[in-house]
Design a protein around this motif. Sequence first.
Motif, PDB file in Angstrom:
ATOM      1  N   TYR A 173      18.652   2.764   2.323  1.00 57.31           N
ATOM      2  CA  TYR A 173      19.529   3.836   2.036  1.00 57.31           C
ATOM      3  C   TYR A 173      18.874   5.250   2.152  1.00 57.31           C
ATOM      4  CZ  TYR A 173      23.042   6.543  -0.938  1.00 57.31           C
ATOM      5  OH  TYR A 173      24.124   7.275  -1.186  1.00 57.31           O
TER       6      TYR A 173
ATOM      7  N   THR B 292      -1.056   4.724  -0.147  1.00 59.98           N
ATOM      8  CA  THR B 292      -1.045   5.519   0.950  1.00 59.98           C
ATOM      9  C   THR B 292      -0.474   6.695   0.710  1.00 59.98           C
ATOM     10  OG1 THR B 292      -0.869   3.391   2.173  1.00 59.98           O
ATOM     11  CG2 THR B 292      -0.285   5.514   3.351  1.00 59.98           C
ATOM     12  N   PHE B 293       0.533   6.980   0.071  1.00 65.53           N
ATOM     13  CA  PHE B 293       0.979   8.501  -0.234  1.00 65.53           C
ATOM     14  C   PHE B 293       0.210   8.975  -1.503  1.00 65.53           C
ATOM     15  CE2 PHE B 293       4.182   6.182   2.630  1.00 65.53           C
ATOM     16  CZ  PHE B 293       4.220   7.186   3.623  1.00 65.53           C
TER      17      PHE B 293
ATOM     18  N   ALA C 135       1.930   2.588   5.959  1.00 64.94           N
ATOM     19  CA  ALA C 135       1.558   1.834   4.645  1.00 64.94           C
ATOM     20  C   ALA C 135       2.159   0.267   4.803  1.00 64.94           C
ATOM     21  CB  ALA C 135       2.600   2.552   3.471  1.00 64.94           C
ATOM     22  N   ASN C 136       3.326   0.009   5.171  1.00 68.16           N
ATOM     23  CA  ASN C 136       3.797  -1.188   5.226  1.00 68.16           C
ATOM     24  C   ASN C 136       3.035  -2.194   6.163  1.00 68.16           C
ATOM     25  OD1 ASN C 136       6.815   0.332   4.408  1.00 68.16           O
ATOM     26  ND2 ASN C 136       5.885  -1.301   2.960  1.00 68.16           N
TER      27      ASN C 136
ATOM     28  N   ARG D 283      18.933   5.298  -4.186  1.00 67.83           N
ATOM     29  CA  ARG D 283      17.783   5.881  -3.350  1.00 67.83           C
ATOM     30  C   ARG D 283      16.376   5.028  -3.711  1.00 67.83           C
ATOM     31  NH1 ARG D 283      17.746  11.400  -1.351  1.00 67.83           N
ATOM     32  NH2 ARG D 283      16.001  11.945  -2.429  1.00 67.83           N
TER      33      ARG D 283
ATOM     34  N   ASN E  39      14.830  13.676   5.829  1.00 73.19           N
ATOM     35  CA  ASN E  39      13.374  13.589   5.363  1.00 73.19           C
ATOM     36  C   ASN E  39      13.189  12.129   4.899  1.00 73.19           C
ATOM     37  OD1 ASN E  39      12.454  15.918   6.002  1.00 73.19           O
ATOM     38  ND2 ASN E  39      13.049  16.866   4.150  1.00 73.19           N
ATOM     39  N   MET E  40      14.100  11.507   4.121  1.00 70.77           N
ATOM     40  CA  MET E  40      14.067  10.103   3.818  1.00 70.77           C
ATOM     41  C   MET E  40      13.955   9.244   5.196  1.00 70.77           C
ATOM     42  SD  MET E  40      16.586   9.487   0.808  1.00 70.77           S
ATOM     43  CE  MET E  40      15.964   8.000   0.227  1.00 70.77           C
TER      44      MET E  40
ATOM     45  N   LEU F  88      12.500  10.768  -3.923  1.00 70.69           N
ATOM     46  CA  LEU F  88      12.851   9.363  -4.129  1.00 70.69           C
ATOM     47  C   LEU F  88      12.069   8.907  -5.296  1.00 70.69           C
ATOM     48  CD1 LEU F  88      13.449   6.486  -2.848  1.00 70.69           C
ATOM     49  CD2 LEU F  88      11.140   6.587  -1.745  1.00 70.69           C
TER      50      LEU F  88
ATOM     51  N   ASP G  80      10.226   9.835   6.214  1.00 71.65           N
ATOM     52  CA  ASP G  80       9.466   9.174   5.446  1.00 71.65           C
ATOM     53  C   ASP G  80       9.577   7.536   5.621  1.00 71.65           C
ATOM     54  OD1 ASP G  80       8.560  11.199   3.928  1.00 71.65           O
ATOM     55  OD2 ASP G  80      10.080  11.144   2.376  1.00 71.65           O
ATOM     56  N   ARG G  81      10.688   6.820   5.937  1.00 73.53           N
ATOM     57  CA  ARG G  81      10.797   5.480   6.288  1.00 73.53           C
ATOM     58  C   ARG G  81       9.824   5.234   7.425  1.00 73.53           C
ATOM     59  NH1 ARG G  81      12.292   0.268   4.415  1.00 73.53           N
ATOM     60  NH2 ARG G  81      13.611   1.519   3.223  1.00 73.53           N
TER      61      ARG G  81
ATOM     62  N   GLY H  93      12.172  -3.109   1.371  1.00 77.15           N
ATOM     63  CA  GLY H  93      11.704  -2.329   0.116  1.00 77.15           C
ATOM     64  C   GLY H  93      10.015  -1.984   0.642  1.00 77.15           C
ATOM     65  N   TYR H  94       9.968  -0.708   0.290  1.00 76.67           N
ATOM     66  CA  TYR H  94       8.603  -0.147   0.407  1.00 76.67           C
ATOM     67  C   TYR H  94       7.736  -0.914  -0.344  1.00 76.67           C
ATOM     68  CZ  TYR H  94      10.616   4.304   2.683  1.00 76.67           C
ATOM     69  OH  TYR H  94      11.283   4.872   3.207  1.00 76.67           O
TER      70      TYR H  94
ATOM     71  N   LEU I 200       5.227  12.126   1.229  1.00 80.58           N
ATOM     72  CA  LEU I 200       6.422  12.066   1.391  1.00 80.58           C
ATOM     73  C   LEU I 200       7.221  13.137   1.827  1.00 80.58           C
ATOM     74  CD1 LEU I 200       7.332   9.366  -1.361  1.00 80.58           C
ATOM     75  CD2 LEU I 200       7.127   8.974   1.278  1.00 80.58           C
ATOM     76  N   LYS I 201       8.012  13.399   2.820  1.00 77.67           N
ATOM     77  CA  LYS I 201       8.962  14.517   3.072  1.00 77.67           C
ATOM     78  C   LYS I 201       9.873  14.826   2.127  1.00 77.67           C
ATOM     79  CE  LYS I 201       7.495  16.186   7.390  1.00 77.67           C
ATOM     80  NZ  LYS I 201       6.274  16.917   7.051  1.00 77.67           N
ATOM     81  N   ASP I 202      10.242  13.724   1.531  1.00 77.66           N
ATOM     82  CA  ASP I 202      11.488  13.776   0.420  1.00 77.66           C
ATOM     83  C   ASP I 202      10.745  13.139  -0.587  1.00 77.66           C
ATOM     84  OD1 ASP I 202      13.484  14.000  -1.178  1.00 77.66           O
ATOM     85  OD2 ASP I 202      14.920  13.505   0.555  1.00 77.66           O
ATOM     86  N   PRO I 203      10.024  13.701  -1.415  1.00 73.02           N
ATOM     87  CA  PRO I 203       9.496  12.987  -2.587  1.00 73.02           C
ATOM     88  C   PRO I 203      10.388  12.864  -3.865  1.00 73.02           C
ATOM     89  CG  PRO I 203       8.648  15.137  -2.443  1.00 73.02           C
ATOM     90  CD  PRO I 203       9.729  14.847  -1.324  1.00 73.02           C
TER      91      PRO I 203
ATOM     92  N   THR J  82       0.916  -1.318   0.097  1.00 73.77           N
ATOM     93  CA  THR J  82       0.071   0.000  -0.130  1.00 73.77           C
ATOM     94  C   THR J  82       0.869   1.127  -0.057  1.00 73.77           C
ATOM     95  OG1 THR J  82       0.010  -0.146   2.398  1.00 73.77           O
ATOM     96  CG2 THR J  82      -1.862  -1.179   1.100  1.00 73.77           C
ATOM     97  N   PHE J  83       2.267   1.056  -0.320  1.00 71.73           N
ATOM     98  CA  PHE J  83       3.078   2.365  -0.029  1.00 71.73           C
ATOM     99  C   PHE J  83       2.636   3.179  -1.102  1.00 71.73           C
ATOM    100  CE2 PHE J  83       6.838   4.614  -1.524  1.00 71.73           C
ATOM    101  CZ  PHE J  83       7.182   5.203  -0.397  1.00 71.73           C
TER     102      PHE J  83
ATOM    103  N   PHE K 220      -1.261  11.735   3.640  1.00 66.74           N
ATOM    104  CA  PHE K 220      -0.094  11.584   3.843  1.00 66.74           C
ATOM    105  C   PHE K 220       0.641  11.882   2.592  1.00 66.74           C
ATOM    106  CE2 PHE K 220      -2.308   8.124   6.086  1.00 66.74           C
ATOM    107  CZ  PHE K 220      -2.141   8.438   7.211  1.00 66.74           C
TER     108      PHE K 220
ATOM    109  N   ASN L 101      16.647   2.280  -4.734  1.00 64.82           N
ATOM    110  CA  ASN L 101      16.449   0.658  -4.137  1.00 64.82           C
ATOM    111  C   ASN L 101      15.750   0.360  -3.003  1.00 64.82           C
ATOM    112  OD1 ASN L 101      18.209  -0.119  -6.463  1.00 64.82           O
ATOM    113  ND2 ASN L 101      19.851   0.161  -5.394  1.00 64.82           N
ATOM    114  N   ASN L 102      15.418   1.609  -2.409  1.00 62.53           N
ATOM    115  CA  ASN L 102      14.479   1.377  -1.052  1.00 62.53           C
ATOM    116  C   ASN L 102      13.188   0.895  -1.318  1.00 62.53           C
ATOM    117  OD1 ASN L 102      15.765   2.868   1.510  1.00 62.53           O
ATOM    118  ND2 ASN L 102      16.150   4.345  -0.080  1.00 62.53           N
TER     119      ASN L 102
END
Lengths: 420, 157
Positions: free
Chosen positions: B57, A231-232, B74-75, A352, B62-63, A286, B66-67, A361-362, A281-284, A227-228, A279, A354-355
Motif C-alpha cells: 500500500y 539499512t535505513f 534491505a530485503n 501505510r 516516494n513510498m 511511514l 522507498d519500496r 512486509g519490509y 527513506l524518501k517518505d519517512p 535488515t530494513f 540510505f 501494514n507495509n
Amino acid sequence: MNVNVAPGSIPNAPEPSEWPESTLTRVPYWVYQSPEITALEQQRLFEGPVWNFLCLEAEVAKPGDYRTTFVGAMPVVVARDFDDEIYAFENRCAHRGALIALDGGGHARDFTCVYHAWNYDLKGNLKAVAFEDGVNGKGGMGKTFCRADHGPRKLRIALFCGLVFGSLSDDVPPIEEYLGEDVARLIKRVLHKPVVVTGRYTQMLPNNWKLYFENVKDTYHASLLHTFFTTFRINRLSQRGGMVVSPDGGNHASFSFIDTKNSETNYAAMGIRSENEGFALKDPSLLEVVDEFNDGCQMQILTVFPNFVLQQIQNALAVRQVLPTGQTETALNWTTFGFADDTPEMTRLRLRQNNLAGPAGYVSMEDGAVGGFVQRGIAAAAGERAVLEMGGSSTANEGTRATEASVRGFWKRYRGLMGI
Amino acid sequence: MSSAITIERILALQARYTRCIDNNVLEEWPDLFLDECLYMVTTAENHRNGYRSGIIYADTKNMLVDRVAALRQANVYEKQSYRHILGLPYVTGNDGAEAESETPFLVTRIMHDGQTSIFATGVYLDTYRSAGDALKFSRRVAVCDSSRIDTLLALPL
C-alpha cells in the motif's frame, strides 16, 4: 545391486521415535520431515489439550455468521447461533463425510450437506435426514437410527479479548490459565477494545509449520535477517526489550520499547537525519508512530501454542493463524485489523504501516522464505540436528532478545504433548 | 491535442510499466505514478468486502521509491523475475482530464534455478492523468484473483 532397500533397513538411519538427547538445545531434523510425526501431531497436539485459534469474534459478529477454518488438518465450521453464542464443529457430514460448508464463510440459518441433503443447525446438531422415513413407505433409515447419535465432532470454545479458540479436548485448562498471566496480560494490552477487520490474505510457506512457529518465537534472528530498520539507519539495537515465556513454554511475547534515554521518538526526523549517513527513506512518515497503548512499547510479537500470532509492529496490527497444509507446506492466514474508533488519520497510518508486515512486509517478507531455506537445507539431514544454545538452555523469561529461550519453550511444550 | 488520454497513450504506459518490472529496471517504476497516487496490491475477496488494507500500500510516489530502495538494499529474497502478460485495457471512463480502465494480468515468476510458476492473475484497476506530456497513474490497484501469495511478494506486481 539391489536398490530396493526396505524402509528402516538402512544402517544408522534415524529412528524418529527418540529425541537425540534429553535437552531442549537440540532439535532433530526428522521432526520436520516425518509423515508419522504429522499424523501424531494431528492426534496428540492439534486435537489434544490445546486451544487452537479459530477466528476473530468480529468475523462472526452477528447470529448466523459463520467462518470455515481448520484445527490442524481437520476442517472446522465456526458459527454464531441465534442464541448469540459461538459454536464450532468438524466440517464433516455425519453421513458420508463430505464437507458441510464449502466456502470460507458467510451467513446462514442452517447448513445442508450438498451430497444427500443432511441438514445441521448452527451448533452442528444433525436436524434432518432427507427421506428419513423413505418414499411411499419404502426405503428410509432403519428404525433404530437416532439423529442425536450422529453428528460431526464438536469443539469446546473459549473466547478471550475477541479471539475465538477451539479445543477437541475435555482436559484443556481454562483459557486464561492456558495462556499464562503474562501472555494473557499482553493480549489484553492490544485487544482492549472492539476491532474492525481491514484485510485477509494467505501466505503459503514452503516448509513444515513448526519452522514458521519457531521463527516467530525466535527473537535472535530479527535484526539479523530483517535488515530494513538497520539499512535505513533507524537504530533499533539500543532499544529496551525483553521477552516472556509462559510456564509451560508454549506461549510467548517479545517486545521492544522506544528508548527513553533518547528523547527523539520522531522517526520522521530520524529518517531525515540518516540521509547524510547512507540510505534514507524518501517518505519517512511511514515510520511515524502513535503510542496508542500509552506505554512506549512499539513492537510486540506474541504467540499462543500451537497456531496463533498476535502482531503489533508500531501501529500495524494483525493476527496470524498457522495451519499445516502438508508435510512441507503451511498456510499462514493473516488478518489485519484496526479499532472501531480509529480516526481517518489513524486508519491511514495503519494502512501505510501494514507495509511492514505480510508477504511483502519490509520486516517480514524474509520469514516467508527462510523456513523453505531450512526445509531445503535439511533435505538429506534427517539424522542431524539444529543447535539452540543462544541464551543458555532454559526457557525462562529473559530481559534480552539475544536468546532462543522461547524457541526452546516451544519444544518443551511440543515434546510434552507429543510424548517424544 | 497532446493532453487527450488516448488508448495509444494508455497502451504505451501499460507496456512501459511491465517492461520496468520484468526487465529489472525498478528504479523507473515510481516515475510512472503521480506524486500523490495510490498503488495497492490486494485480493478480489478483500476488494469485494471493501477492505482497505493492501499487501502493498503506497499513497505517495516516494513510498514507491522507498519500496524499490528496500528491495535493492534491505530485503532478502532469492533471485527471481516476473513475466507480465497483460490483456487489453477496457476503458471504463474518460472525461478528458482523467481516464479509468481495467486490464487483466497474468504474472509468472521465474526463480533463479529456473522454476517457473503462475504467480498471480488478476486485474489492474487504473486511473490515469496527464502530467505535462506524460500520462501517469494516479491510481493502480492490482486486484489478485486469489487470496494466496506463494512464499513472498518481493517484486511489485
